[in-house]
Design a protein around this motif. Sequence first.
Motif, PDB file in Angstrom:
ATOM      1  N   LEU A 152      29.935 -21.786   4.459  1.00  0.00           N
ATOM      2  CA  LEU A 152      29.340 -20.723   5.267  1.00  0.00           C
ATOM      3  C   LEU A 152      29.682 -20.909   6.736  1.00  0.00           C
ATOM      4  O   LEU A 152      29.884 -22.032   7.205  1.00  0.00           O
ATOM      5  CB  LEU A 152      27.808 -20.707   5.117  1.00  0.00           C
ATOM      6  CG  LEU A 152      27.262 -20.555   3.704  1.00  0.00           C
ATOM      7  CD1 LEU A 152      26.712 -21.879   3.217  1.00  0.00           C
ATOM      8  CD2 LEU A 152      26.191 -19.492   3.651  1.00  0.00           C
ATOM      9  N   LEU A 153      29.724 -19.782   7.446  1.00  0.00           N
ATOM     10  CA  LEU A 153      29.846 -19.768   8.900  1.00  0.00           C
ATOM     11  C   LEU A 153      28.637 -19.034   9.446  1.00  0.00           C
ATOM     12  O   LEU A 153      28.321 -17.919   8.997  1.00  0.00           O
ATOM     13  CB  LEU A 153      31.140 -19.067   9.324  1.00  0.00           C
ATOM     14  CG  LEU A 153      31.451 -18.954  10.817  1.00  0.00           C
ATOM     15  CD1 LEU A 153      32.954 -18.857  11.042  1.00  0.00           C
ATOM     16  CD2 LEU A 153      30.770 -17.741  11.485  1.00  0.00           C
ATOM     17  N   HIS A 154      27.952 -19.644  10.424  1.00  0.00           N
ATOM     18  CA  HIS A 154      26.817 -19.003  11.083  1.00  0.00           C
ATOM     19  C   HIS A 154      27.076 -18.928  12.577  1.00  0.00           C
ATOM     20  O   HIS A 154      27.759 -19.782  13.147  1.00  0.00           O
ATOM     21  CB  HIS A 154      25.518 -19.788  10.834  1.00  0.00           C
ATOM     22  CG  HIS A 154      25.081 -19.788   9.418  1.00  0.00           C
ATOM     23  ND1 HIS A 154      24.867 -20.936   8.696  1.00  0.00           N
ATOM     24  CD2 HIS A 154      24.831 -18.767   8.562  1.00  0.00           C
ATOM     25  CE1 HIS A 154      24.509 -20.629   7.468  1.00  0.00           C
ATOM     26  NE2 HIS A 154      24.480 -19.327   7.360  1.00  0.00           N
ATOM     27  N   HIS A 167      26.183 -22.129  25.561  1.00  0.00           N
ATOM     28  CA  HIS A 167      27.634 -22.182  25.394  1.00  0.00           C
ATOM     29  C   HIS A 167      27.998 -21.633  24.010  1.00  0.00           C
ATOM     30  O   HIS A 167      27.476 -22.103  22.992  1.00  0.00           O
ATOM     31  CB  HIS A 167      28.096 -23.636  25.520  1.00  0.00           C
ATOM     32  CG  HIS A 167      29.528 -23.788  25.877  1.00  0.00           C
ATOM     33  ND1 HIS A 167      29.958 -24.484  26.995  1.00  0.00           N
ATOM     34  CD2 HIS A 167      30.653 -23.343  25.277  1.00  0.00           C
ATOM     35  CE1 HIS A 167      31.278 -24.464  27.053  1.00  0.00           C
ATOM     36  NE2 HIS A 167      31.725 -23.773  26.013  1.00  0.00           N
ATOM     37  N   PRO A 168      28.880 -20.632  23.906  1.00  0.00           N
ATOM     38  CA  PRO A 168      29.118 -19.980  22.606  1.00  0.00           C
ATOM     39  C   PRO A 168      29.685 -20.940  21.575  1.00  0.00           C
ATOM     40  O   PRO A 168      30.644 -21.667  21.840  1.00  0.00           O
ATOM     41  CB  PRO A 168      30.112 -18.864  22.940  1.00  0.00           C
ATOM     42  CG  PRO A 168      30.696 -19.221  24.256  1.00  0.00           C
ATOM     43  CD  PRO A 168      29.671 -20.012  24.989  1.00  0.00           C
ATOM     44  N   HIS A 169      29.088 -20.906  20.384  1.00  0.00           N
ATOM     45  CA  HIS A 169      29.513 -21.813  19.316  1.00  0.00           C
ATOM     46  C   HIS A 169      29.115 -21.251  17.957  1.00  0.00           C
ATOM     47  O   HIS A 169      28.183 -20.460  17.836  1.00  0.00           O
ATOM     48  CB  HIS A 169      28.887 -23.200  19.498  1.00  0.00           C
ATOM     49  CG  HIS A 169      27.380 -23.204  19.499  1.00  0.00           C
ATOM     50  ND1 HIS A 169      26.635 -22.802  20.585  1.00  0.00           N
ATOM     51  CD2 HIS A 169      26.483 -23.558  18.529  1.00  0.00           C
ATOM     52  CE1 HIS A 169      25.339 -22.919  20.300  1.00  0.00           C
ATOM     53  NE2 HIS A 169      25.220 -23.364  19.058  1.00  0.00           N
ATOM     54  N   HIS A 170      29.877 -21.626  16.947  1.00  0.00           N
ATOM     55  CA  HIS A 170      29.561 -21.350  15.546  1.00  0.00           C
ATOM     56  C   HIS A 170      29.009 -22.611  14.889  1.00  0.00           C
ATOM     57  O   HIS A 170      29.228 -23.723  15.379  1.00  0.00           O
ATOM     58  CB  HIS A 170      30.816 -20.936  14.766  1.00  0.00           C
ATOM     59  CG  HIS A 170      31.349 -19.597  15.137  1.00  0.00           C
ATOM     60  ND1 HIS A 170      32.600 -19.148  14.735  1.00  0.00           N
ATOM     61  CD2 HIS A 170      30.819 -18.571  15.855  1.00  0.00           C
ATOM     62  CE1 HIS A 170      32.805 -17.929  15.197  1.00  0.00           C
ATOM     63  NE2 HIS A 170      31.752 -17.570  15.876  1.00  0.00           N
ATOM     64  N   GLN A 171      28.313 -22.415  13.765  1.00  0.00           N
ATOM     65  CA  GLN A 171      27.983 -23.520  12.874  1.00  0.00           C
ATOM     66  C   GLN A 171      28.767 -23.326  11.582  1.00  0.00           C
ATOM     67  O   GLN A 171      28.746 -22.237  10.999  1.00  0.00           O
ATOM     68  CB  GLN A 171      26.477 -23.566  12.566  1.00  0.00           C
ATOM     69  CG  GLN A 171      25.600 -23.927  13.745  1.00  0.00           C
ATOM     70  CD  GLN A 171      25.146 -22.713  14.520  1.00  0.00           C
ATOM     71  OE1 GLN A 171      25.247 -21.580  14.049  1.00  0.00           O
ATOM     72  NE2 GLN A 171      24.635 -22.916  15.716  1.00  0.00           N
TER      73      GLN A 171
END
Length: 354
Positions: A152-154, A167-171
């Motif tokens: 999964l990507l969140h 700071h923009p980031h994905h999990q």
Amino acid sequence: MSYRVEIREERARMVLPDGRSVERTVQVRIHPLTGDTVRVLTPPHRPLRIPDLVAEYGHTREHCPFCPEAVEAQTPSFSPGDLGEPRIRVGEVRVFPNLLAYSGVCAVSVLTREHFVGIEQLSPAVLSDAFAAARIFFDRTRRSRPDLPVRLLHWNYMPPAGSSILHPHHQLMATAIPPTRLRRLAEGADSLQVPPGDNPWEEVVRAEREAGKRWLGEHGPWRFFVDPAPQGRFFEWVGVHRAKSDLADLDAQDYDGLIGPLLTLFRYLASQGLWSFNLALMGLPEGDRRFRCQVRLVPRAVFPPAACSDIHFDVIEHEPMVLRAPEEVAEELRAAFRGSEQNLETPGPKTDDR
């Protein structure tokens, strides 16, 4: 089971201070796949106002562990057996383990060197590099951790969405057990009555396309609509892949098909005074051929004057209170896509009973 949205109405009566009697209509909707209920309210719609985010959150630049001068020194590295190298690097993107791990392989993907990127500043290059890094992560975890087959990507973008770091980031994650909503969506679709050999998600797409009121259109391998019983306070935007079930099977063209629609959606959010969202890109293991990869996004907000959270009833009752009808939002989104460079292939909406 057929894909049909069940809607029941309740009417609340009251007398205003000036003596006028009024009624307020509440729709209780039952999700056609999960069986969850949501309550669609009917307040007058007024776009929110985006605050001065730099003035409000500029102080978060200090001591940020994701900024260039700190990211290498203050973040962990992957164990050698998980991804084959300490970090994944694609352009400005840096992927490394999440200290607050919530799966067997759990990563943070920092998207830019810039600490603050507003919703209308998110660019095709930022999304392209972020998705390229995610592809590497999913491919390597598939090969190195077959015991964690769910990927999964969140994206929790900005503080109203629960992001403690601006700071923009994905999990990114690989896990053995699907999250509850992913599991319930898959089980609900699997219960649909479809001809032998047909995929149930094709029935979901067909039903939304024929109903028309929530349908947005198609771009590349993705078909888009607004969920009939959304999880978010405003709406839930959905894209379903035409053929693939596992995020590790998505290639560059699959991700490219999401970039334009996402950027158009971000511009629409900004026009409504919405500057935060939760996004999930979900899949199930490649052996589960009846599922289809999907992206889901819900806007998030805080409400004046006390900057209160938009989530309350949802936590205990697990039942969202929705401020706008999905069909109303879909009509605006169709217009937004028609007026953008990212024009979806969209047939004219048909009429239906709901």
